[in-house]
Write a protein that holds these residues in place. Sequence first.
Motif, short mmCIF file in Angstrom:
data_model
loop_
_atom_site.label_atom_id
_atom_site.label_comp_id
_atom_site.label_asym_id
_atom_site.label_seq_id
_atom_site.Cartn_x
_atom_site.Cartn_y
_atom_site.Cartn_z
N GLY A 49 -7.85 87.78 -30.81
CA GLY A 49 -9.15 89.02 -30.54
C GLY A 49 -9.21 89.00 -28.72
O GLY A 49 -9.58 89.65 -28.14
N GLN A 50 -9.04 87.71 -29.01
CA GLN A 50 -9.95 87.02 -27.80
C GLN A 50 -8.71 87.41 -26.04
O GLN A 50 -9.05 87.28 -25.04
CB GLN A 50 -9.91 85.78 -27.41
CG GLN A 50 -10.64 84.82 -25.90
CD GLN A 50 -12.37 85.03 -26.27
OE1 GLN A 50 -13.00 84.93 -26.76
NE2 GLN A 50 -12.36 85.71 -25.36
N TYR A 51 -7.79 87.55 -26.56
CA TYR A 51 -6.46 87.50 -25.82
C TYR A 51 -7.18 89.19 -25.20
O TYR A 51 -6.10 89.18 -24.00
CB TYR A 51 -4.88 87.46 -26.00
CG TYR A 51 -4.71 86.03 -26.52
CD1 TYR A 51 -5.44 85.51 -25.95
CD2 TYR A 51 -3.59 85.96 -27.28
CE1 TYR A 51 -5.03 83.45 -26.45
CE2 TYR A 51 -2.89 84.74 -27.66
CZ TYR A 51 -3.90 83.48 -26.93
OH TYR A 51 -3.32 81.88 -27.60
N VAL A 52 -6.83 90.12 -25.85
CA VAL A 52 -7.91 91.72 -25.41
C VAL A 52 -8.43 91.28 -24.93
O VAL A 52 -8.37 92.45 -23.37
CB VAL A 52 -7.77 92.24 -27.10
CG1 VAL A 52 -7.90 93.84 -26.98
CG2 VAL A 52 -6.59 92.28 -27.62
N LEU A 53 -9.39 90.99 -24.56
CA LEU A 53 -10.54 90.56 -24.25
C LEU A 53 -10.59 90.13 -22.66
O LEU A 53 -10.77 90.21 -21.95
CB LEU A 53 -11.95 89.97 -24.53
CG LEU A 53 -12.73 90.25 -26.09
CD1 LEU A 53 -13.53 88.85 -26.56
CD2 LEU A 53 -12.98 91.58 -25.68
N LEU A 54 -9.17 88.82 -22.94
CA LEU A 54 -8.55 88.58 -21.61
C LEU A 54 -8.44 89.12 -20.73
O LEU A 54 -8.25 88.96 -18.93
CB LEU A 54 -7.69 86.83 -21.81
CG LEU A 54 -7.20 87.11 -21.01
CD1 LEU A 54 -7.26 86.16 -19.61
CD2 LEU A 54 -5.47 85.86 -21.30
N VAL A 55 -7.48 90.14 -21.11
CA VAL A 55 -6.89 91.44 -20.45
C VAL A 55 -7.25 92.00 -19.77
O VAL A 55 -7.40 92.24 -18.43
CB VAL A 55 -5.61 92.26 -21.12
CG1 VAL A 55 -5.44 93.31 -20.23
CG2 VAL A 55 -4.51 91.35 -21.56
N LYS A 56 -8.75 92.39 -20.29
CA LYS A 56 -9.65 94.05 -19.81
C LYS A 56 -10.33 92.61 -19.29
O LYS A 56 -10.81 93.10 -17.98
CB LYS A 56 -10.64 93.70 -21.06
CG LYS A 56 -9.38 95.18 -22.49
CD LYS A 56 -10.68 95.53 -22.77
CE LYS A 56 -11.54 94.97 -23.78
NZ LYS A 56 -12.27 95.69 -24.87
N ASP A 57 -10.94 92.02 -18.95
CA ASP A 57 -12.23 90.29 -18.47
C ASP A 57 -11.06 90.38 -16.94
O ASP A 57 -11.65 90.58 -15.26
CB ASP A 57 -11.88 89.23 -18.77
CG ASP A 57 -13.56 89.66 -19.65
OD1 ASP A 57 -14.18 90.92 -19.63
OD2 ASP A 57 -13.49 88.81 -20.51
N SER A 58 -9.86 91.10 -17.02
CA SER A 58 -9.05 90.23 -15.69
C SER A 58 -9.06 91.41 -14.98
O SER A 58 -9.27 91.46 -13.39
CB SER A 58 -7.70 89.70 -16.00
OG SER A 58 -6.77 91.61 -16.21
N SER A 59 -9.40 92.72 -15.04
CA SER A 59 -10.55 93.66 -13.83
C SER A 59 -11.24 92.70 -12.89
O SER A 59 -10.90 93.27 -11.64
CB SER A 59 -10.49 94.82 -14.66
OG SER A 59 -11.50 94.58 -14.76
N VAL A 60 -12.08 91.82 -13.11
CA VAL A 60 -12.69 91.86 -12.87
C VAL A 60 -11.83 90.97 -11.16
O VAL A 60 -12.64 90.88 -10.27
CB VAL A 60 -13.73 90.16 -13.20
CG1 VAL A 60 -14.90 89.70 -12.22
CG2 VAL A 60 -15.08 91.07 -14.52
N VAL A 61 -10.77 90.22 -11.55
CA VAL A 61 -10.59 89.41 -10.09
C VAL A 61 -9.67 90.74 -9.28
O VAL A 61 -9.71 89.96 -7.98
CB VAL A 61 -8.60 88.59 -10.47
CG1 VAL A 61 -9.38 88.02 -11.69
CG2 VAL A 61 -7.83 90.22 -10.97
#
Lengths: 222, 242
Positions: free
Chosen positions: A152-164
Motif C-alpha cells: 500500500g505504501q508503494y502506491v503512495l510512493l508512486v503518487k507522491d513521486s509527482s512532487v519531484v
Amino acid sequence: MWGFYFNELMRSLPFFLKGLWMTVAVSGLSLVLGTIIGFVGGILRAGRNKPARMIVGAWVDLIRGTPFLVQIFVIFFILPGIGIELEAFPAAVIALTNLTASFITEIVAAGIIAVPKGQREAATASGLSYYQQLRFIVLPQAIRTILPPLVGQYVLLVKDSSVVSAIGVVDITRVGWLTVQRIPEGLMVFGLVGLLYFAICYPLINLSGFLERRMTVVSTKL
Amino acid sequence: MISYKKVNKWFGELHVLNNINLEVVKGEVIVVCGPSGSGKSTLIRCINRLEPIQEGELIVDGMAVHDKKTNMTKIRAEIGFVFQAFNLYPHMTALGNTTIAPIKVRGMSKAEAEKLGRKMLTRVGLADRIDHYPAQLSGGQQQRVAIARGLCMQPKIMLFDEPTSALDPEMIHEVLDVMRDLAKEGMTMMAVTHEMGFAREVASRVVFMDEGKIIEIAPPNDFFTNPQTDRGKYFLQSILTH
C-alpha cells in the motif's frame, strides 16, 4: 478543435512515455532503497537500543510532520548552500527514498512489535541470540503483518513521486505541465497523466488487497 | 544444581522475590505452589534469566546467573523451559519447532537435529504429528511439542511454568504423563503447578510461596497432610475444595 488537440496529444505520446519512464525510475529506485532503509529503521525502532530507538523515532516524526514538497526543496535548494550540489534526479531519489523509508520504518516496527512477547521468550529460553530470534522467529511472523501495508505504501510512493516535478524532473506530471502549454486542453492532458499513474498503481492496489486476504487466510490456518 | 542465596527481586514497589534461599540437587523434582501473584513464576523465570534478579546469588549448574557478565547462552541451552501459553513458533511445523535451537545454538546438522526431533516427538507420543503446524494441534499436543522442544536441547534441567493451566481438563493428563515419565527418568525439574496428584506422586519436595516469600518447603506427603503454617493450611483448603 477537440479532435485536433487529441491528435496533437497522440503525437506527444512518446514524450509522455518518457515521462512515465522517469516516474517509474524515480519511484522504483526509491522503492528499493526505501524498503532496505525502512527495514533497518524498523528493526532499530523496535529494538533494544534506546538511543537508536529515539533517534529513529525523531527522524520518522520529522519526516512525517513536514510536507514532502518542503523536504524536496530543502534537499534541492538548501543543501547547495552548504556545499552539496545535487542534480534534480538524485535529489528527487534521495527525497523520495527518505520519505518512503520513514513510513516503512513505522510499518516494519509495528509488525515486529505485534509478534507476541512469548515468542521472544521461548526463543530466549532456548538460547537463540537476539539476531537469531529476529531472523528465524520474529521477522518471519512479522512479515505477514508488514506485507499488505508495505505494498500500500508503494502506491503512495508512486503518487507522491509527482512532487519531484517541482524541482524540474521531467516525470509524467512535468510532461503534463509542459504539454498543457502547447495543448490548452487541461482536462485531456491531465486525464492522460492520471491514467498513466493509475496504470502503475492499480496492479499494486490489487496486489496489496490480495496479500491482505492471503495473509489473513495463512494466519488463521497457522 | 540450582542454588538461591538471599535472592531478592522487585517489580517497582512489589517485592516479588523476598529473600529466597533454596537448594535443588540433581534429580530432584520441585513443585512450586501458592496463590497467584506469590512469585512462583518469577522464581523459575530467574533461573535462565528471563527475569534478572536484583540481589543475592543464583548459581545454576555451577554458573553464576546473578552475574551480569555470565554468558547466558550456554546456561539457557541446558535448561528446557515450558510455558503456560506453549509459545510454539506458529510458522514452523512441530519438527521445525524442535530443531531450530539445536541447529542454531548447538550447531547440529539439520539431519542430526531432525533425527533428534523425531525421537523426542515420538517420546511425547506425537510421532504422527511431526509435520503439523501448531494451529493444527490441540492444546495438549501443542504443550507436548513444547516439552519435546525443550528436551531436544538435551537439558540438565527442565522448568515448567503452569504447563497445564491453559488446557482443557481432558488434555491435562496427557501432559502430566509426559512430565511424570521425565521425573521418573531422573530429570531435574522445577514445576509451578497446582496439580496436586502430580506433586504427590513425583515431587521430591513442595515449595509453598506467598507474597514473594517461601513459606514452607516439605516433602509432598508432609505438606499435604500436615502443613506447618496457617497460610499453607488455608491454601490447601481452598484448592482442595474448589
